[in-house]
Design an enzyme around this catalytic site. Structure first.
Site, PDB file in Angstrom:
ATOM      1  N   SER A  39       0.837  -1.206   0.000  1.00 45.22           N
ATOM      2  CA  SER A  39       0.000   0.000   0.000  1.00 45.22           C
ATOM      3  C   SER A  39       0.864   1.245   0.000  1.00 45.22           C
ATOM      4  O   SER A  39       1.732   1.420   0.870  1.00 45.22           O
ATOM      5  CB  SER A  39      -0.885   0.037   1.250  1.00 45.22           C
ATOM      6  OG  SER A  39      -1.918  -0.897   1.135  1.00 45.22           O
ATOM      7  N   HIS A  70      -3.243   0.926  -4.682  1.00 38.58           N
ATOM      8  CA  HIS A  70      -2.804  -0.262  -5.438  1.00 38.58           C
ATOM      9  C   HIS A  70      -3.264  -0.056  -6.876  1.00 38.58           C
ATOM     10  O   HIS A  70      -4.438  -0.249  -7.202  1.00 38.58           O
ATOM     11  CB  HIS A  70      -3.400  -1.542  -4.849  1.00 38.58           C
ATOM     12  CG  HIS A  70      -2.868  -1.895  -3.502  1.00 38.58           C
ATOM     13  ND1 HIS A  70      -1.934  -2.893  -3.300  1.00 38.58           N
ATOM     14  CD2 HIS A  70      -3.114  -1.355  -2.291  1.00 38.58           C
ATOM     15  CE1 HIS A  70      -1.631  -2.958  -2.007  1.00 38.58           C
ATOM     16  NE2 HIS A  70      -2.345  -2.033  -1.365  1.00 38.58           N
ATOM     17  N   HIS A  92      -5.915  -8.834  -1.588  1.00 41.30           N
ATOM     18  CA  HIS A  92      -6.036  -9.135  -0.162  1.00 41.30           C
ATOM     19  C   HIS A  92      -7.294  -9.980   0.071  1.00 41.30           C
ATOM     20  O   HIS A  92      -8.282  -9.853  -0.673  1.00 41.30           O
ATOM     21  CB  HIS A  92      -6.180  -7.839   0.648  1.00 41.30           C
ATOM     22  CG  HIS A  92      -5.110  -6.819   0.387  1.00 41.30           C
ATOM     23  ND1 HIS A  92      -5.147  -5.975  -0.688  1.00 41.30           N
ATOM     24  CD2 HIS A  92      -3.981  -6.508   1.074  1.00 41.30           C
ATOM     25  CE1 HIS A  92      -4.073  -5.179  -0.660  1.00 41.30           C
ATOM     26  NE2 HIS A  92      -3.349  -5.485   0.392  1.00 41.30           N
ATOM     27  N   TYR A  94      -9.577  -9.571   2.233  1.00 41.67           N
ATOM     28  CA  TYR A  94     -10.786  -8.776   2.512  1.00 41.67           C
ATOM     29  C   TYR A  94     -11.433  -8.213   1.247  1.00 41.67           C
ATOM     30  O   TYR A  94     -12.554  -7.710   1.297  1.00 41.67           O
ATOM     31  CB  TYR A  94     -10.481  -7.634   3.501  1.00 41.67           C
ATOM     32  CG  TYR A  94      -9.459  -6.630   3.006  1.00 41.67           C
ATOM     33  CD1 TYR A  94      -9.791  -5.660   2.077  1.00 41.67           C
ATOM     34  CD2 TYR A  94      -8.148  -6.664   3.474  1.00 41.67           C
ATOM     35  CE1 TYR A  94      -8.844  -4.748   1.619  1.00 41.67           C
ATOM     36  CE2 TYR A  94      -7.201  -5.771   3.035  1.00 41.67           C
ATOM     37  CZ  TYR A  94      -7.555  -4.810   2.105  1.00 41.67           C
ATOM     38  OH  TYR A  94      -6.626  -3.919   1.649  1.00 41.67           O
ATOM     39  N   GLU A  95     -10.726  -8.320   0.099  1.00 46.34           N
ATOM     40  CA  GLU A  95     -11.350  -7.866  -1.147  1.00 46.34           C
ATOM     41  C   GLU A  95     -12.385  -8.884  -1.635  1.00 46.34           C
ATOM     42  O   GLU A  95     -13.120  -8.615  -2.583  1.00 46.34           O
ATOM     43  CB  GLU A  95     -10.282  -7.612  -2.214  1.00 46.34           C
ATOM     44  CG  GLU A  95      -9.393  -6.433  -1.865  1.00 46.34           C
ATOM     45  CD  GLU A  95      -8.265  -6.230  -2.874  1.00 46.34           C
ATOM     46  OE1 GLU A  95      -8.529  -5.655  -3.934  1.00 46.34           O
ATOM     47  OE2 GLU A  95      -7.121  -6.645  -2.588  1.00 46.34           O
ATOM     48  N   ALA A 122       2.795  -2.300   3.890  1.00 42.87           N
ATOM     49  CA  ALA A 122       2.657  -1.334   4.972  1.00 42.87           C
ATOM     50  C   ALA A 122       2.064  -2.080   6.156  1.00 42.87           C
ATOM     51  O   ALA A 122       1.183  -2.924   5.972  1.00 42.87           O
ATOM     52  CB  ALA A 122       1.734  -0.204   4.540  1.00 42.87           C
ATOM     53  N   MET A 225      -2.256  -7.158   6.586  1.00 42.70           N
ATOM     54  CA  MET A 225      -3.318  -7.969   5.977  1.00 42.70           C
ATOM     55  C   MET A 225      -2.857  -8.613   4.665  1.00 42.70           C
ATOM     56  O   MET A 225      -3.667  -8.834   3.764  1.00 42.70           O
ATOM     57  CB  MET A 225      -4.551  -7.087   5.708  1.00 42.70           C
ATOM     58  CG  MET A 225      -5.006  -6.234   6.879  1.00 42.70           C
ATOM     59  SD  MET A 225      -6.308  -5.088   6.424  1.00 42.70           S
ATOM     60  CE  MET A 225      -6.277  -3.946   7.822  1.00 42.70           C
ATOM     61  N   SER A 226      -1.557  -8.863   4.540  1.00 43.53           N
ATOM     62  CA  SER A 226      -1.076  -9.357   3.233  1.00 43.53           C
ATOM     63  C   SER A 226       0.206 -10.182   3.395  1.00 43.53           C
ATOM     64  O   SER A 226       0.564 -10.599   4.492  1.00 43.53           O
ATOM     65  CB  SER A 226      -0.802  -8.169   2.305  1.00 43.53           C
ATOM     66  OG  SER A 226       0.373  -7.480   2.717  1.00 43.53           O
ATOM     67  N   ASN A 249       2.142   3.057  10.690  1.00 42.62           N
ATOM     68  CA  ASN A 249       1.411   3.606  11.846  1.00 42.62           C
ATOM     69  C   ASN A 249       1.755   2.749  13.051  1.00 42.62           C
ATOM     70  O   ASN A 249       2.189   1.614  12.894  1.00 42.62           O
ATOM     71  CB  ASN A 249      -0.108   3.569  11.583  1.00 42.62           C
ATOM     72  CG  ASN A 249      -0.595   2.166  11.236  1.00 42.62           C
ATOM     73  OD1 ASN A 249      -0.311   1.648  10.153  1.00 42.62           O
ATOM     74  ND2 ASN A 249      -1.300   1.550  12.152  1.00 42.62           N
ATOM     75  N   HIS A 263      -6.245   4.399   6.743  1.00 47.80           N
ATOM     76  CA  HIS A 263      -5.531   4.076   5.496  1.00 47.80           C
ATOM     77  C   HIS A 263      -4.814   5.313   4.938  1.00 47.80           C
ATOM     78  O   HIS A 263      -3.785   5.169   4.266  1.00 47.80           O
ATOM     79  CB  HIS A 263      -6.524   3.508   4.473  1.00 47.80           C
ATOM     80  CG  HIS A 263      -5.880   2.884   3.272  1.00 47.80           C
ATOM     81  ND1 HIS A 263      -4.920   1.891   3.343  1.00 47.80           N
ATOM     82  CD2 HIS A 263      -6.048   3.124   1.940  1.00 47.80           C
ATOM     83  CE1 HIS A 263      -4.534   1.547   2.128  1.00 47.80           C
ATOM     84  NE2 HIS A 263      -5.200   2.282   1.252  1.00 47.80           N
TER      85      HIS A 263
HETATM   86  O1  LIG Z   1      -0.228  -5.069   3.009  1.00 50.93           O
HETATM   87  P1  LIG Z   1      -0.430  -3.953   2.082  1.00 50.93           P
HETATM   88  O2  LIG Z   1      -0.925  -4.397   0.741  1.00 50.93           O
HETATM   89  O3  LIG Z   1       0.765  -3.050   1.988  1.00 50.93           O
HETATM   90  O4  LIG Z   1      -1.612  -3.060   2.679  1.00 50.93           O
HETATM   91  C1  LIG Z   1      -1.766  -2.744   4.053  1.00 50.93           C
HETATM   92  O5  LIG Z   1      -2.418  -1.499   4.092  1.00 50.93           O
HETATM   93  C2  LIG Z   1      -3.848  -1.707   4.094  1.00 50.93           C
HETATM   94  C3  LIG Z   1      -4.420  -0.973   5.291  1.00 50.93           C
HETATM   95  O6  LIG Z   1      -4.113   0.383   5.289  1.00 50.93           O
HETATM   96  C4  LIG Z   1      -4.065  -3.203   4.212  1.00 50.93           C
HETATM   97  O7  LIG Z   1      -4.364  -3.752   2.955  1.00 50.93           O
HETATM   98  C5  LIG Z   1      -2.740  -3.684   4.733  1.00 50.93           C
HETATM   99  O8  LIG Z   1      -2.474  -5.039   4.422  1.00 50.93           O
HETATM  100  N1  LIG Z   2      -3.932  -5.025  10.148  1.00 52.28           N
HETATM  101  C1  LIG Z   2      -3.260  -3.893   9.928  1.00 52.28           C
HETATM  102  N2  LIG Z   2      -2.818  -3.624   8.708  1.00 52.28           N
HETATM  103  C2  LIG Z   2      -2.141  -2.486   8.525  1.00 52.28           C
HETATM  104  N3  LIG Z   2      -1.589  -1.987   7.418  1.00 52.28           N
HETATM  105  C3  LIG Z   2      -1.009  -0.815   7.731  1.00 52.28           C
HETATM  106  N4  LIG Z   2      -1.191  -0.542   9.027  1.00 52.28           N
HETATM  107  C4  LIG Z   2      -1.889  -1.585   9.537  1.00 52.28           C
HETATM  108  C5  LIG Z   2      -2.374  -1.884  10.844  1.00 52.28           C
HETATM  109  O1  LIG Z   2      -2.212  -1.139  11.811  1.00 52.28           O
HETATM  110  N5  LIG Z   2      -3.051  -3.059  10.973  1.00 52.28           N
END
Ligand SMILES: O=P(O)(O)O[C@H]1O[C@H](CO)[C@@H](O)[C@H]1O
Ligand SMILES: Nc1nc2[nH]cnc2c(=O)[nH]1
Length: 296
Positions: A39, A70, A92, A94-95, A122, A225-226, A249, A263
């Site tokens: 991200s 993305h 991801h 969740y999509e 991220a 989440m990835s 963060n 986000h």
């Molecule tokens: O893991 P990437 O794709 O960088 O994205 C991260 O950022 C998103 C949340 O802000 C979520 O999709 C998390 O997995």
């Molecule tokens: N689950 C999760 N995904 C993220 N992607 C970027 N920051 C975060 C976070 O704090 N939690």
């Protein structure tokens, strides 16, 4: 909307071969390195020379990117003279895609000749020593969806890709991690470099305070989440993996805190660290054939 037969064929050898054949017919680049942009980190793809860009929507069997930050395109080109393919946008859980669809590009890359995967993401920092903007080399992961049986390798195993029970204790290549430490030191990035454990959750909601505390106590340094599903499929297929988390963060661990994960902050941190991440990744790719016996 996917039908039941679509679900069954997701990530199959035939499906991945069809996509790899289509790409081979449309590009002369034969990538040896694959890069996944997290991200807000899509700028990594802009490092590629003589880029050839394919929108995901034009590639047979590819899902579409639905997440802000993305771009949803596959970029072929060279990085420091090395043939690469770069996912400018990943998929991801969740999509709403089946997990085998999320990881389909890894198998396509394998069939195209990719040997080394570099993933970026991220992530929220759980480790209290981490600061926003730190870059964490992933040394290991905790696969929370995996505990519930949600695995990209669930279903019949296709031995043409890999074994039924792949080892994951060596998921994140030791030599590539050492190379990243060396490169970061040379570039003067050691102050914001960390190495730790990444925990994947399903999302898309960010974590509660209790969840962050639990994950931290379990040994996770960052949460996202990835990445983990991609790594599992890439390792199953015998590709070497290296992964970086940008700490975008700080996970909220304190009931008095006014901070809220969002986000926009994630994307903004990506913008702030983009240049250094690009430099680090391109230097690692440049060294792949010369340091640490890294075959290329
Ligand atoms: O893991 P990437 O794709 O960088 O994205 C991260 O950022 C998103 C949340 O802000 C979520 O999709 C998390 O997995
Ligand atoms: N689950 C999760 N995904 C993220 N992607 C970027 N920051 C975060 C976070 O704090 N939690």
């Amino acid at each position: 909307m996917l039908s039941m037969s679509d679900f069954a064929s997701c990530g199959s050898y035939e499906e991945c071969s069809a996509t790899a054949d289509w790409l081979r017919a449309h590009t002369q680049v034969r990538p040896r390195v694959g890069i996944v942009c997290g991200s807000g980190l899509g700028g990594l793809a802009e490092m590629l020379k003589d880029p050839q860009v394919f929108k995901y929507s034009d590639i047979p069997n590819f899902p579409r990117s639905t997440v802000h930050g993305h771009a949803g395109q596959l970029v072929f080109g060279t990085l420091k003279g090395k043939p690469c393919v770069c996912m400018q946008g990943r998929f991801h859980l969740y999509e709403g895609y089946p997990i085998q669809k999320i990881t389909l590009p890894m198998r396509v890359f394998k069939l195209m000749g990719v040997e080394t995967m570099i993933m970026t993401n991220a992530a929220g920092g759980l480790n209290q020593d981490y600061k926003v903007g730190d870059v964490m080399i992933i040394k290991d992961h905790i696969n929370m969806p995996g505990f519930a049986g949600i695995s990209p390798l669930a279903g019949p195993n296709d031995d043409r890709f890999g074994v039924r029970f792949p080892c994951m204790s060596d998921a994140y290549d030791r030599e590539l991690r050492q190379l990243a430490h060396d490169v970061a030191a040379e570039l003067g990035y050691s102050d914001f470099l960390q190495e730790g454990v990444y925990c994947v959750l399903g999302g898309p909601s960010f974590e509660t305070i209790a969840e962050c505390r639990m994950l931290h106590s379990l040994g996770a340094d960052a949460v996202g989440m990835s990445t983990v599903h991609e790594v599992i499929v890439a390792r199953h297929a015998g590709m070497r993996c290296f992964a970086l988390s940008l700490i975008s963060n700080r996970a909220v661990m304190d009931y008095d805190s006014q901070e809220k994960a969002n986000h926009e902050e994630v994307l903004e941190t990506g913008r702030l660290r983009a240049q250094q991440l690009e430099k680090m990744v391109s230097t690692i790719v440049a060294r792949l054939d010369s340091d640490n016996n890294n075959s290329f």
